[in-house]
Design an enzyme around this catalytic site. Structure first.
Site, mmCIF file in Angstrom:
data_model
loop_
_atom_site.group_PDB
_atom_site.id
_atom_site.type_symbol
_atom_site.label_atom_id
_atom_site.label_comp_id
_atom_site.label_asym_id
_atom_site.label_seq_id
_atom_site.Cartn_x
_atom_site.Cartn_y
_atom_site.Cartn_z
ATOM 1 N N ASP A 159 0.856 -1.245 -0.002
ATOM 2 C CA ASP A 159 -0.070 0.017 -0.039
ATOM 3 C C ASP A 159 0.941 1.331 0.155
ATOM 4 O OD1 ASP A 159 -2.014 1.871 0.432
ATOM 5 O OD2 ASP A 159 -2.817 0.842 2.184
ATOM 6 N N ASP B 165 -10.493 4.013 -1.656
ATOM 7 C CA ASP B 165 -11.214 3.034 -0.645
ATOM 8 C C ASP B 165 -12.792 2.853 -0.884
ATOM 9 O OD1 ASP B 165 -8.527 2.916 0.358
ATOM 10 O OD2 ASP B 165 -9.109 3.086 2.350
HETATM 11 C C1 GLA Z 1 -5.518 2.276 2.687
HETATM 12 C C2 GLA Z 1 -5.990 0.971 1.721
HETATM 13 C C3 GLA Z 1 -7.094 0.407 2.727
HETATM 14 C C4 GLA Z 1 -6.297 -0.247 4.160
HETATM 15 C C5 GLA Z 1 -5.613 0.913 4.831
HETATM 16 C C6 GLA Z 1 -5.018 0.419 5.853
HETATM 17 O O1 GLA Z 1 -6.450 3.087 3.114
HETATM 18 O O2 GLA Z 1 -6.407 1.543 0.808
HETATM 19 O O3 GLA Z 1 -7.543 -0.603 1.887
HETATM 20 O O4 GLA Z 1 -5.386 -1.247 3.570
HETATM 21 O O5 GLA Z 1 -4.945 1.661 3.956
HETATM 22 O O6 GLA Z 1 -4.492 1.491 6.671
#
Ligand code: GLA
Length: 399
Positions: free
Chosen positions: A156, A224
């Protein structure tokens, strides 16, 4: 550099280098298709548990994956998302924090259930939740994951964005990002363990164009998801045009499922599942599997919907037509049939109709209502049906 030292860097050289890359490409693809020949299916901790995830929760989800019948329906990965990370020791080796006393034992437990286990990190110094990322420790971390028995890594971007801000131009910033993903790809390959490599950088820099060549088995195409119809619909219906970038071993990822988390109506969750199946999207459940209702279980384990998602041809579907809030999406399937989703994005019911000739079928077709689990018989011409507000009628149409 190698090319330059061996021959004058001219058109002949470019052709030679291009040819070598072309010859090598199928090898790389074959490697990635080994672990993700069809879109990965499993569960991830973030959507429901977020920072509360711990060893006991992971074990309970693995147990429930089996007892609920989800494993037998095809869900395989149990993925630990952010907040597992602890400190690095004097040698720089990452350790889990107190929520995960023994990662190797946990991985063994998950494996003993016939499942696989995934983990999460960032190419930056910190993850999104401000835990330790892999920056400067990529090889070490990949080796640690492999030693624990990890089968899947979600990587990520988050903390790397601060480093990217120091670049001279947007192009230079993107180069930092791509190089960071390549670095972990190489580190994972060095371990020799097959590990699904999931990019999470929210679709920046049209990742679908370079994700596969950078070693991604899947790449998030958006920011997200959350457990609301507007967000799920914005993401899902926003995937139009991306089909050609997906295929066995490398998939577009419109984010994890929210089915069963309680924020949407059953009809809306049916839309979520249907759209994700047409999109050949990874199916990563994001609810509490140990406390799900029969309705949620039925939504997640519908065999015919899963068969569309996991179709062997691996061709992602796309939007066929849009008339205001009425959208028809289709996906070609390996047996010559088509999945056809009639989606109503309006809040009230609407009559929709599909014309089979326009979909490429000449003559009579056999039509099956997938969620209704009902053969509708042989039809000529078209089919008209009332679609509930925010709902879907999902058909499988064959000659
Ligand atoms: C980001 C990702 C999420 C999750 C969070 C965790 O927002 O897009 O899917 O993994 O980080 O902190």
């Amino acid at each position: 550099m190698i090319a330059r030292s061996r021959c004058k860097f001219d058109a002949t050289c470019l052709v030679l280098v291009g040819f070598l890359l072309f010859m090598a490409a199928p090898l790389c693809r074959a490697q990635s298709a080994d672990v993700a020949a069809t879109p990965p299916m499993g569960w991830n901790s973030w959507n429901h548990f977020a920072e509360k995830v711990d060893d006991a929760i992971i074990r309970a989800q693995a147990d429930a994956m089996v007892s609920s019948g989800m494993r037998d329906a095809g869900y395989l990965y149990i993925n630990i998302d952010d907040t597992w990370e602890g400190e690095r020791d004097a040698q720089g080796v990452i350790h889990a924090n107190g929520k995960f006393p023994d990662m190797k034992a946990l991985a063994d437990y998950v494996h003993s259930k016939g499942l696989k286990i995934g983990i999460y990190s960032s190419p930056g110094p910190q993850t999104c939740a401000k835990f330790a990322g892999s920056y400067g420790h990529e090889e070490q971390d990949a080796a640690t994951y492999a030693a624990w028995g990890i089968d899947y890594l979600k990587y990520d971007l988050c903390g790397l964005r601060d480093i990217m801000k120091g670049a001279d131009s947007p192009d230079a910033a993107n180069k930092i990002m791509v190089n960071a993903y390549l670095k972990m790809r190489d580190a994972l390959r060095t371990t020799g363990r097959p590990i699904v490599y999931s990019f999470c950088q929210y679709g920046d820099d049209a990742v679908w164009r370079w994700g596969a060549s950078a070693g991604g088995n899947l790449w998030r195409t958006t920011g997200d998801i959350n457990d609301t119809y507007p967000r799920m619909a914005t993401i899902g219906f926003g995937q139009a045009g991306l089909a050609k970038f997906a295929g066995p071993g490398h998939w577009n990822d419109p984010d994890m499922l929210e089915v069963g988390n309680g924020g949407m109506q059953a009809e809306e969750y049916r839309t979520h599942m249907s759209l994700w199946a047409i999109l050949a999207a990874p199916l990563l459940a994001g609810n509490d599997l140990s406390a799900m209702s029969a309705e949620t279980r039925a939504l997640l384990t519908n065999r015919e919907v899963i068969a569309i998602d996991q179709d062997a041809a691996g061709k992602q579907g796309d939007r066929f037509s849009a008339e205001g809030p009425m959208e028809i999406w289709t996906r070609p399937l390996a047996d010559g049939s088509k999945a056809v989703g009639l989606f109503n994005r309006h809040s009230g019911a609407l009559d929709m109709q599909v014309n089979f000739r326009e979909l490429g079928f000449n003559g009579a077709v056999k039509v099956r209502d997938v969620w209704g689990a009902k053969d509708l018989g042989s039809m000529q011409g078209g089919y008209k049906v009332q679609v509930p507000g925010h709902g879907v009628v999902l058909l499988r149409v064959s000659e």
